[in-house]
Enzyme design. Sequence first.
Site, short mmCIF file in Angstrom:
data_model
loop_
_atom_site.label_atom_id
_atom_site.label_comp_id
_atom_site.label_asym_id
_atom_site.label_seq_id
_atom_site.Cartn_x
_atom_site.Cartn_y
_atom_site.Cartn_z
N TYR A 98 -8.60 8.12 -6.54
CA TYR A 98 -8.72 7.09 -7.56
C TYR A 98 -8.93 7.73 -8.93
O TYR A 98 -9.23 8.93 -9.04
CB TYR A 98 -9.90 6.15 -7.22
CG TYR A 98 -9.85 4.83 -7.94
CD1 TYR A 98 -8.75 4.00 -7.86
CD2 TYR A 98 -10.93 4.40 -8.71
CE1 TYR A 98 -8.71 2.78 -8.51
CE2 TYR A 98 -10.92 3.18 -9.36
CZ TYR A 98 -9.79 2.37 -9.26
OH TYR A 98 -9.76 1.17 -9.91
N VAL A 200 -5.47 -10.35 -5.87
CA VAL A 200 -5.06 -10.63 -7.25
C VAL A 200 -4.01 -11.74 -7.27
O VAL A 200 -4.09 -12.68 -8.06
CB VAL A 200 -4.52 -9.37 -7.93
CG1 VAL A 200 -3.89 -9.71 -9.28
CG2 VAL A 200 -5.62 -8.34 -8.12
N VAL A 316 -8.55 -3.26 -14.79
CA VAL A 316 -9.70 -4.08 -15.19
C VAL A 316 -10.92 -3.22 -15.48
O VAL A 316 -11.75 -3.57 -16.34
CB VAL A 316 -10.00 -5.16 -14.12
CG1 VAL A 316 -10.62 -4.56 -12.87
CG2 VAL A 316 -10.87 -6.26 -14.71
N LYS A 374 -9.29 -10.54 3.33
CA LYS A 374 -10.13 -9.48 2.76
C LYS A 374 -11.33 -9.27 3.66
O LYS A 374 -11.98 -10.23 4.09
CB LYS A 374 -10.56 -9.88 1.35
CG LYS A 374 -11.33 -8.78 0.63
CD LYS A 374 -11.66 -9.16 -0.80
CE LYS A 374 -10.41 -9.20 -1.66
NZ LYS A 374 -9.84 -7.85 -1.89
#
Length: 379
Positions: A98, A200, A316, A374
């Site tokens: 990441y 999203v 974000v 999720k």
Amino acid sequence: MWSPLRIVRFKGQTPSMRRHAAALLKGCRDANVSNFSHSAGRSTKTCRALVYTNHGDPSKVLQLKNVDLPPTGEKDVLIKLLAAPINPSDINMIQGTYAILPDLPSIGGNEGVGAIIETGKKVKTLKVGDWVIPRDAGLGTWRTEAVFAEEDVISVPNDIPLLSAATLGVNPCTAFRMLVDFEDLMPGDSIIQNAANSGVGQAVIQIAAARGINTINVVRDRPEFAQLCERLKAIGATHVIKEEALRRPEIKEVFKSCPKPKLALNGVGGRSATELLRHLQTGGSMVTYGGMSKQPVTVPVSALIFKDVKVRGFWVTQWKRDHASDGSLFGVMLDELCSLIRQGKLRAPACNQVALQDFHQALDASMQPFISSKQVLLF
């Protein structure tokens, strides 16, 4: 949702991330080690946490351990975590791919909701009983309790559903900002998006529907496509189509009932992103926020020259950091999202609730293809 990125390990860390990593280096230990005192007269409190000491396969490197909690400082809050989801960015962070990586050892999880059970004497904006979510990534939410600085969290209403609060800080915020910040969308306008069944994507559908904006939602073909189509339309999707339809003449039927889109939202990359560009209005924008296919985005020269499309990116986490000095903007966005939640216009994505001790089950499920639910850890 994010494609792997090879980034220098310490890049992007905040003081909070370094502070929590330093505390964890002191406090991470096996369950059978006895407690010791942080300060005179006070025994150490501990929490259960999912800790990793090196990067790799999350199912192999994560361990459920006892971790010492530091005392609650004057400007700190002690939080009882209630629920925390497993997001693709969490997986990428543990894998070491990441864009921001905390010092090791570290606790997994970037999102979640907790209830304040103790406050320092100089805490001004929060009180016992408040629900809070992290302001930034890297705090480590996969644990039963945590001590965070007042400035590291922001309160959210405790009268909204738990799963909505636990999944509020990343996907709905990403969806909101992309719908607001790149094109001036009005009721009756259209947007097109791939990965429409993602967290999203589902938030985009609902926020757009509440604003009277048409959504053309692209998903990969799958055995249960009809059921998925029905479910997305039930939350406000205008059209749901398979990726293959983007390249076929029948796509023209879609644009008989809604205008060509001003905005394209790309969470996949590769050929899927290129196909989204083909259907944009002249002067429209494509915003990339993820890369599930792990393929680069290819922009046809004709789209740039003859349609003057704009190709942008959004993260974000960076948005939150860019606006950290003006916390009111984050708060205003959360207020609007929570208002939609209360009105029944923004629901959490389908969630599978898993107890912390069953984290291996949740990790395995979160990494399977065609998953629309999720995984959320409960504490």
